[in-house]
Design a protein around this motif. Structure first.
Motif: not given
Length: 291
Positions: A109, A113, A128, A140, A142, A198
């Motif tokens: 991702s 997001a 997601e 996820h 990201r 992240n």
């Protein structure tokens, strides 16, 4: 982990290849299944990675996914650069649920997001959310704009200009090889269920600072020029970008220009267990492309 069968959807792209590269070095006895859209791509992957399996799938045709998931316990899906990202994600997730063997679904991702503020974020967040509601163990990954994307700006750099429309904004560009290693680590270790990582690069850089890195490494002056939105759009369209994707990139550049993505996350370094690749390291390793 030798009893795991890992399916990579989007295996022929840069992130997929980087993930396989790391997987085969970390976990050579694992079964790695690379899902691609054509026999040509499958042949190229087998040439580079002879030990892996390949399967042909069409994410627009869910019935082609059934055989690909046979015996699969872990999935890494990298949605393609297509307008149908959301539907493709849903089809892949549905197939994982139907397979009944998937213990972990890692979803590629983008940073931000969860805010759904721009097109790319909306597309990936839809996937997601569908995954989170599927009953599967989800993770996820990201990511932010890649250092490797600057290959697309190489002609300008060679002529002495980094034409990058983020005005005075900053962000932390990320290395694709690092992403592949992070994905491989997640797929071969435990404790990642129901987590969103992240991933940014290790250093916030403005356009001016990025141009200076190019100058320092190449040994020739590279000036930073921030084109207008229309100039950027025209440039992307002239090089073959679809309208929807070019407009999505403009939205992303505006996020960078207004410092909405001016963050450095510790998640990447924690997943790697080593420092992230800097932009200077990346350019130095690929200097020939920029001089």
């Amino acid at each position: 982990m030798n009893n795991q069968t890992i399916l990579i959807i989007g295996a022929a792209g840069n992130n997929g290849m980087a993930t396989i590269e790391s997987l085969v070095s970390k976990q050579p006895k694992d079964t790695i299944v690379a899902a691609v859209r054509s026999t040509d791509k499958a042949t190229l992957l087998k040439k580079k990675f002879p030990s892996i399996k390949t399967v042909i799938i069409d994410l627009d045709k869910p019935e082609t996914l059934t055989a690909a998931y046979e015996g699969v316990t872990k999935v890494f899906m990298i949605p393609g650069n297509v307008e149908e990202r959301e539907q493709h994600a849903k089809n892949a997730i549905d197939a994982a649920v139907q397979a009944g063997t998937v213990k972990q679904f890692l979803f590629y991702s983008v940073v931000g997001a969860e805010y759904e503020a721009i097109l790319f974020a909306q597309q990936f967040r839809a996937g997601e959310k569908y995954l989170e509601q599927s009953g599967l163990n989800w993770t996820h990954l990201r990511t932010i704009f890649f250092q490797d994307n600057f290959f697309g700006w190489a002609d300008g750099v060679k002529q002495g200009g980094l034409y990058f429309g983020i005005r005075e904004g900053s962000f932390a560009p990320l290395n694709v090889a690092d992403i592949g290693e992070m994905a491989a680590n997640i797929l071969t270790t435990s404790g990642h269920e129901h987590k969103a990582y992240n991933i940014t690069g290790s250093e916030l850089l403005s356009g001016e600072e990025m141009a200076k890195v190019f100058t320092d490494v190449t040994g020739k002056t590279v000036a930073y020029i921030s084109p207008t939105k229309q100039q950027t759009l025209d440039s992307l369209l002239s090089t073959g970008w679809p309208q929807w994707q070019a407009e999505g990139m403009l939205e992303l550049f505006e996020v960078f220009a207004t410092n909405q993505a001016a963050v450095v996350s510790p998640d990447g370094e924690q997943l790697l267990g080593r420092p992230l690749t800097t932009l200077k390291d990346f350019i130095a390793s690929n200097k020939a492309a920029f001089v």
